[in-house]
Design a protein around this motif. Structure first.
Motif, PDB file in Angstrom:
ATOM      1  N   LYS A   4       0.844  -1.207   0.000  1.00 50.44           N
ATOM      2  CA  LYS A   4       0.000   0.000   0.000  1.00 50.44           C
ATOM      3  C   LYS A   4       0.876   1.254   0.000  1.00 50.44           C
ATOM      4  CE  LYS A   4      -4.085  -2.045   2.082  1.00 50.44           C
ATOM      5  NZ  LYS A   4      -5.248  -1.836   2.922  1.00 50.44           N
ATOM      6  N   THR A  25      -9.493   8.380   0.357  1.00 49.97           N
ATOM      7  CA  THR A  25      -9.613   7.984   1.769  1.00 49.97           C
ATOM      8  C   THR A  25      -9.212   6.515   1.915  1.00 49.97           C
ATOM      9  OG1 THR A  25     -11.363   9.579   2.192  1.00 49.97           O
ATOM     10  CG2 THR A  25     -11.308   7.662   3.640  1.00 49.97           C
ATOM     11  N   SER A  27      -6.449   3.371   3.922  1.00 54.98           N
ATOM     12  CA  SER A  27      -5.081   3.101   4.367  1.00 54.98           C
ATOM     13  C   SER A  27      -4.075   3.192   3.219  1.00 54.98           C
ATOM     14  CB  SER A  27      -5.021   1.720   5.025  1.00 54.98           C
ATOM     15  OG  SER A  27      -5.492   0.729   4.136  1.00 54.98           O
ATOM     16  N   THR A  28      -4.517   3.071   1.972  1.00 53.37           N
ATOM     17  CA  THR A  28      -3.604   3.212   0.838  1.00 53.37           C
ATOM     18  C   THR A  28      -3.475   4.691   0.457  1.00 53.37           C
ATOM     19  OG1 THR A  28      -4.560   1.117   0.085  1.00 53.37           O
ATOM     20  CG2 THR A  28      -3.010   2.192  -1.395  1.00 53.37           C
ATOM     21  N   ASP A  81      -7.104   7.633  -5.383  1.00 54.15           N
ATOM     22  CA  ASP A  81      -7.895   7.024  -4.313  1.00 54.15           C
ATOM     23  C   ASP A  81      -7.631   5.516  -4.286  1.00 54.15           C
ATOM     24  OD1 ASP A  81      -9.741   6.739  -2.284  1.00 54.15           O
ATOM     25  OD2 ASP A  81     -11.411   7.621  -3.384  1.00 54.15           O
ATOM     26  N   GLY A  82      -7.962   4.897  -3.185  1.00 55.32           N
ATOM     27  CA  GLY A  82      -7.886   3.440  -3.084  1.00 55.32           C
ATOM     28  C   GLY A  82      -9.131   2.805  -3.668  1.00 55.32           C
ATOM     29  N   ALA A  83      -9.209   1.487  -3.576  1.00 59.55           N
ATOM     30  CA  ALA A  83     -10.405   0.751  -4.002  1.00 59.55           C
ATOM     31  C   ALA A  83     -10.448  -0.560  -3.233  1.00 59.55           C
ATOM     32  CB  ALA A  83     -10.376   0.484  -5.504  1.00 59.55           C
ATOM     33  N   ASP A  84     -11.641  -1.128  -3.147  1.00 57.20           N
ATOM     34  CA  ASP A  84     -11.788  -2.404  -2.433  1.00 57.20           C
ATOM     35  C   ASP A  84     -11.693  -3.593  -3.372  1.00 57.20           C
ATOM     36  OD1 ASP A  84     -12.293  -1.359   0.256  1.00 57.20           O
ATOM     37  OD2 ASP A  84     -14.001  -0.429  -0.731  1.00 57.20           O
ATOM     38  N   LYS A  94     -15.959   0.542  -4.135  1.00 57.95           N
ATOM     39  CA  LYS A  94     -15.356   1.380  -3.113  1.00 57.95           C
ATOM     40  C   LYS A  94     -16.358   1.567  -1.978  1.00 57.95           C
ATOM     41  CE  LYS A  94     -13.168   5.058  -4.204  1.00 57.95           C
ATOM     42  NZ  LYS A  94     -12.281   4.758  -3.067  1.00 57.95           N
ATOM     43  N   GLY A  95     -15.853   2.100  -0.876  1.00 59.48           N
ATOM     44  CA  GLY A  95     -16.742   2.389   0.247  1.00 59.48           C
ATOM     45  C   GLY A  95     -16.485   1.531   1.463  1.00 59.48           C
ATOM     46  N   GLY A  96     -15.412   0.720   1.405  1.00 61.57           N
ATOM     47  CA  GLY A  96     -15.037  -0.059   2.582  1.00 61.57           C
ATOM     48  C   GLY A  96     -14.813   0.846   3.796  1.00 61.57           C
ATOM     49  N   GLY A  97     -14.404   2.070   3.519  1.00 65.33           N
ATOM     50  CA  GLY A  97     -14.199   3.047   4.597  1.00 65.33           C
ATOM     51  C   GLY A  97     -15.387   3.986   4.747  1.00 65.33           C
ATOM     52  N   ALA A  98     -16.499   3.652   4.102  1.00 64.54           N
ATOM     53  CA  ALA A  98     -17.758   4.412   4.198  1.00 64.54           C
ATOM     54  C   ALA A  98     -17.648   5.839   3.656  1.00 64.54           C
ATOM     55  CB  ALA A  98     -18.272   4.438   5.644  1.00 64.54           C
ATOM     56  N   ALA A  99     -16.665   6.061   2.773  1.00 56.03           N
ATOM     57  CA  ALA A  99     -16.460   7.427   2.257  1.00 56.03           C
ATOM     58  C   ALA A  99     -16.869   7.554   0.792  1.00 56.03           C
ATOM     59  CB  ALA A  99     -14.983   7.809   2.418  1.00 56.03           C
ATOM     60  N   GLU A 103     -16.213  10.407  -2.173  1.00 52.49           N
ATOM     61  CA  GLU A 103     -15.224   9.922  -3.149  1.00 52.49           C
ATOM     62  C   GLU A 103     -15.794   9.961  -4.564  1.00 52.49           C
ATOM     63  OE1 GLU A 103     -12.663   6.848  -0.343  1.00 52.49           O
ATOM     64  OE2 GLU A 103     -14.446   6.099  -1.330  1.00 52.49           O
ATOM     65  N   LYS A 121      -6.487  -6.793  -4.413  1.00 55.72           N
ATOM     66  CA  LYS A 121      -7.761  -6.152  -4.772  1.00 55.72           C
ATOM     67  C   LYS A 121      -8.153  -6.409  -6.230  1.00 55.72           C
ATOM     68  CE  LYS A 121      -7.802  -3.566  -0.849  1.00 55.72           C
ATOM     69  NZ  LYS A 121      -7.743  -2.126  -0.815  1.00 55.72           N
TER      70      LYS A 121
HETATM   71  C1  5RP Z   1     -13.135   4.275   1.453  1.00 55.52           C
HETATM   72  C2  5RP Z   1     -12.667   3.571   0.246  1.00 55.52           C
HETATM   73  C3  5RP Z   1     -11.257   3.105   0.221  1.00 55.52           C
HETATM   74  O1  5RP Z   1     -10.620   3.679  -0.860  1.00 55.52           O
HETATM   75  C4  5RP Z   1     -11.248   1.624   0.091  1.00 55.52           C
HETATM   76  O2  5RP Z   1     -12.009   1.078   1.153  1.00 55.52           O
HETATM   77  C5  5RP Z   1      -9.821   1.060   0.129  1.00 55.52           C
HETATM   78  O3  5RP Z   1      -9.313   1.226   1.409  1.00 55.52           O
HETATM   79  P1  5RP Z   1      -7.862   0.728   1.819  1.00 55.52           P
HETATM   80  O4  5RP Z   1      -6.892   1.497   0.990  1.00 55.52           O
HETATM   81  O5  5RP Z   1      -7.784   1.048   3.298  1.00 55.52           O
HETATM   82  O6  5RP Z   1      -7.789  -0.754   1.561  1.00 55.52           O
HETATM   83  O7  5RP Z   1     -13.378   3.365  -0.701  1.00 55.52           O
HETATM   84  O8  5RP Z   1     -14.505   4.522   1.394  1.00 55.52           O
END
Ligand code: 5RP
Length: 225
Positions: A4, A25, A27-28, A81-84, A94-99, A103, A121
């Motif tokens: 990451k 948003t 951790s990445t 941005d990151g992605a799930d 996306k949205g694992g972080g509820a954002a 986003e 991923k």
């Molecule tokens: C937050 C997201 C993040 O980008 C997604 O959950 C990836 O998170 P991480 O980089 O922590 O694995 O969509 O809503």
């Protein structure tokens, strides 16, 4: 190196002087913001950040990255941005972080979108990661019932204390445990049509570049549309 961190740092290299940059948003994205903060401090890079969550706003402002609200800019040059999950045809969850609401609004305003992920991923088809759906509090139980009737296997997202997770807009999140999403565009159109749904985590046809963290180094993939 942490994968990451590898992709977060790599992505920050794509930010150019004078750009308005959407800051994702998670951790990445955290590492991308960290690397951007360093470039601002050490190289005097001039950028304007538009953040996608209160968390990222806090991090970026502590690092001295100049920020503007989304309503203060006309457009955004680049969002990172990151992605799930990313499927082999480069659609995303996306949205694992509820954002995902902020986003998606930031991504929609962006000329270019880069997703940064570790290789876990990258999937053939979307769906193993539960699909986040942000819903208003009022009547969220009825929305969940509708999803149940449609066979979408909904679960209201809870935090570690068993409390319903609230987004930055004060809404709830319903995760759809689908396993495989056969027709992402059809599902997106259905979710868009449900009253009470604020936004879902299907990000379709929006990414221009994906940076994948692999043990051998980052792979930069240009997405052709
Ligand atoms: C937050 C997201 C993040 O980008 C997604 O959950 C990836 O998170 P991480 O980089 O922590 O694995 O969509 O809503």
């Amino acid at each position: 190196m942490n994968l990451k961190k590898m992709v977060g740092y790599k992505a920050a290299e794509f930010i150019e002087d004078g750009m308005t940059v959407g800051l994702g948003t998670g951790s990445t994205a955290f590492y991308m913001v960290e690397a951007l903060g360093r470039r601002v401090e050490e190289e005097g890079l001039k950028v304007t950040g538009v953040t996608t969550s209160h968390r990222t706003t806090k991090q970026a402002s502590e690092l001295g990255i100049p920020l503007k609200d989304i309503d203060e800019v006309d457009s955004i040059d680049l969002t990172i941005d990151g992605a799930d999950e990313i499927s082999e045809d480069f659609q995303g969850i996306k949205g694992g972080g509820a954002a995902h609401l902020f986003e998606k609004m930031v991504a929609d305003l962006s000329d270019e979108v880069i997703w940064i992920v570790d290789e876990s991923k990258m999937v053939k088809r979307l769906g193993a990661f539960p699909l986040p759906v942000e819903v208003v509090k009022f009547g969220h139980g009825q929305v969940k019932n509708l999803f149940e009737r449609k066979g979408l296997n909904p679960q209201i997202r809870l935090d570690q204390n068993g409390q319903k997770v609230e987004t930055d807009s004060g809404n709830y999140v319903i995760d759809l445990k689908l396993e495989i999403i056969e027709k992402p565009h059809e599902l997106a159109a259905f979710l868009d049509s449900v009253t009470g749904v604020v936004e879902h985590g299907l990000f379709l046809d929006c990414v221009s570049k994906v940076i994948v963290g692999k043990t051998g180094g980052p792979e930069v993939i240009e997405v052709m549309r």
